[in-house]
Design an enzyme around this catalytic site. Structure first.
Site: not given
Ligand code: IFM
Length: 478
Positions: A209, A390
């Site tokens: 990200e 994710e």
């Molecule tokens: O916890 C975070 C993660 O580190 C990166 N993506 C989003 C998740 C939730 O906010």
């Protein structure tokens, strides 16, 4: 999708039981189902995923490891930032987090017991290279060797992220990602990891990200390193992408046998109404949310309309040097997709929420957006293998997290639809394996399917963990 305000999620209905029929029974009592021909299928057994689908879960180093001063680890920007008064809710830090560093074997067994096929974690750069470059900290590297070997011994494929926001503080003191050299320092560190673990890691992810670093770390200033400078933020974004490309090239220069790509946080953007103005704003938002990351990595160019939003004197223009985009677009083997929800924009460019949210009020929960996103990547960027790196939601500290089960089920159904539409989706990593340090929110937001009692470090399955275990065993959902 930005981290922002809004609504509460109404918990939806229960997951129906699956038809059992004459399907083969596994040792654990669950029924194994397999799609004919190995693809995605739908039938009496429910939504069946392809044979060998990579059912996974994800975490990151600073969010779970703790042990920030153990065995020669150096400080990262998050160690410094989290100790600054007022930065993190309740003054929390990742000093201990879920104490994963000291509970490695227990956590590996937890993953095996869930039946995970794939585990995505990140390496703490300053645990391996305490000042970001130079001599390797053997004990730090050994932790990741034990982690990878422990996964492989349990039949779980390691998916290794090299950068999940914990820049070594020593490099931050030299400007961190504001400094173009950081891309090179990152590639050198990546090379160290490829050399050390390249014979056994099947999948590498360069960056997690970059958008969040730019938007939250350098624009809102509520993540490390806590700066509020949009112009600088875009320079950081470019250097992060350059680091990604150099790391991809570094892998090709070693004997590492794994595949590599980036993990991007992507959010389909929609006009809030049919007006030309809203459609125009949605295109602008798409440039910012998605194309400014996807296009350089997969097409070797910044989108013209995104570049046009940068003033003539914007420092990012000078930061983009000849040849950079060829490096950034060095052939990726796969793309990691972090998906949390959609973005809706009005004709004036304001963002509005059109779906429920979660305890994390920036989240606009819309499973259909995942289908739109995955099929759009195939349409606009080609048939690159995809992994969901994710996907998840924050809930209150409840063991009976039916809202999370509903969320996961609906998103898996959308993923299944995308596979049926010929998207090469290979695996799914829910966020997160266990409750952890949620950055500026400290320990107030619970993202795990496994509850962590941070006073005792006891791990306990939430209802969603038991549900996911059944999904994995059955290779599908009802
Ligand atoms: O916890 C975070 C993660 O580190 C990166 N993506 C989003 C998740 C939730 O906010």
């Amino acid at each position: 999708m930005r981290r922002r305000h809004l609504l509460t999620l109404a918990a939806a209905g229960a997951v129906a039981g699956c038809a059992r029929g004459a399907l083969p029974q596994r040792a654990d009592g669950a029924v194994a189902i397999e799609a004919p021909g190995g693809g995605a299928s739908t039938g009496p057994a429910g939504l069946v995923f392809p044979k060998d689908f990579g059912w996974g879960a994800a975490t990151s180093a600073y969010q779970i490891e703790g042990a920030v001063k153990d065995d020669g680890r150096g400080p990262s920007v998050w160690d410094v930032f989290s100790h600054e008064p007022g930065r993190i809710r309740n003054g929390d830090t990742g000093d201990v987090a879920a104490d994963h560093y000291h509970r490695l074997d227990e956590d590996l067994d937890l993953m095996r017991d869930l039946g995970l096929k794939s585990y995505r974690f990140s390496v703490s750069w300053p645990r391996v290279l305490p000042t970001g470059w130079g001599a390797v900290n053997a004990k730090g590297l050994d932790f990741y060797r034990r982690l990878v070997d422990g996964l492989l011994a349990r039949g779980i494929a390691p998916v290794v992220t090299l950068f999940h926001w914990d820049t070594p503080q020593a490099l931050q003191d030299l400007g961190g990602w504001e400094n173009r050299d950081c891309a090179k320092w990152f590639a050198d560190y990546a090379h160290t990891m490829f050399t050390a673990l390249g014979d056994r890691v099947p999948t590498w992810l360069t960056l997690n990200e970059p958008k969040t670093v730019v938007d939250v770390g350098y624009t809102a200033g509520t993540h490390a390193p806590g700066k509020r400078d949009r112009r600088l933020a875009n320079v950081v974004g470019h250097h992060l992408l350059l680091g990604h490309g150099l790391a991809v090239q570094a892998l090709r220069g070693t004997t590492a046998k794994g595949r590599i790509g980036a993990a991007l946080s992507l959010s389909p953007t929609y006009p809030d109404d049919d007006s030309a103005a809203a459609r125009r704003q949605a295109t602008i938002a798409d440039g910012e949310e998605n194309r400014r990351w996807l296009d350089p990595v997969l097409l070797g160019r910044y989108p013209q309309d995104w570049l046009a939003t940068q003033p003539a004197d914007a420092p990012v223009r000078a930061a983009i040097k000849d040849g950079d985009l060829a490096v950034i677009s060095a052939q990726s083997d796969l793309l990691g997709v972090n998906y949390y929800g959609t973005t809706h924009v009005t004709g004036t460019g304001s963002r509005v929420m059109r779906h429920p949210t979660s305890q994390a009020t920036w989240q606009e929960i819309d499973p259909n957006g995942l289908y739109d996103l995955l099929t759009r990547i195939k349409r606009d960027y080609g048939d690159i293998p995809l992994t969901i790196t994710e996907n998840g939601m924050a809930t209150k500290n409840a063991m009976l997290d039916q809202d999370r089960i509903t969320f996961l089920r609906d998103h898996l159904a959308a993923a299944h639809r995308a596979i049926a539409a010929d998207v090469k989706l290979e695996s799914y990593h829910l966020w997160s394996l266990m409750d952890n340090f949620e950055w500026a929110e400290g320990y107030t937001q619970r993202w795990g399917i496994v509850n962590v009692d941070f006073a005792t470090q006891r791990r306990t399955h939430k209802a969603s963990a038991d549900w996911y275990k059944t999904v994995i065993a059955r290779n599908g959902i009802s």
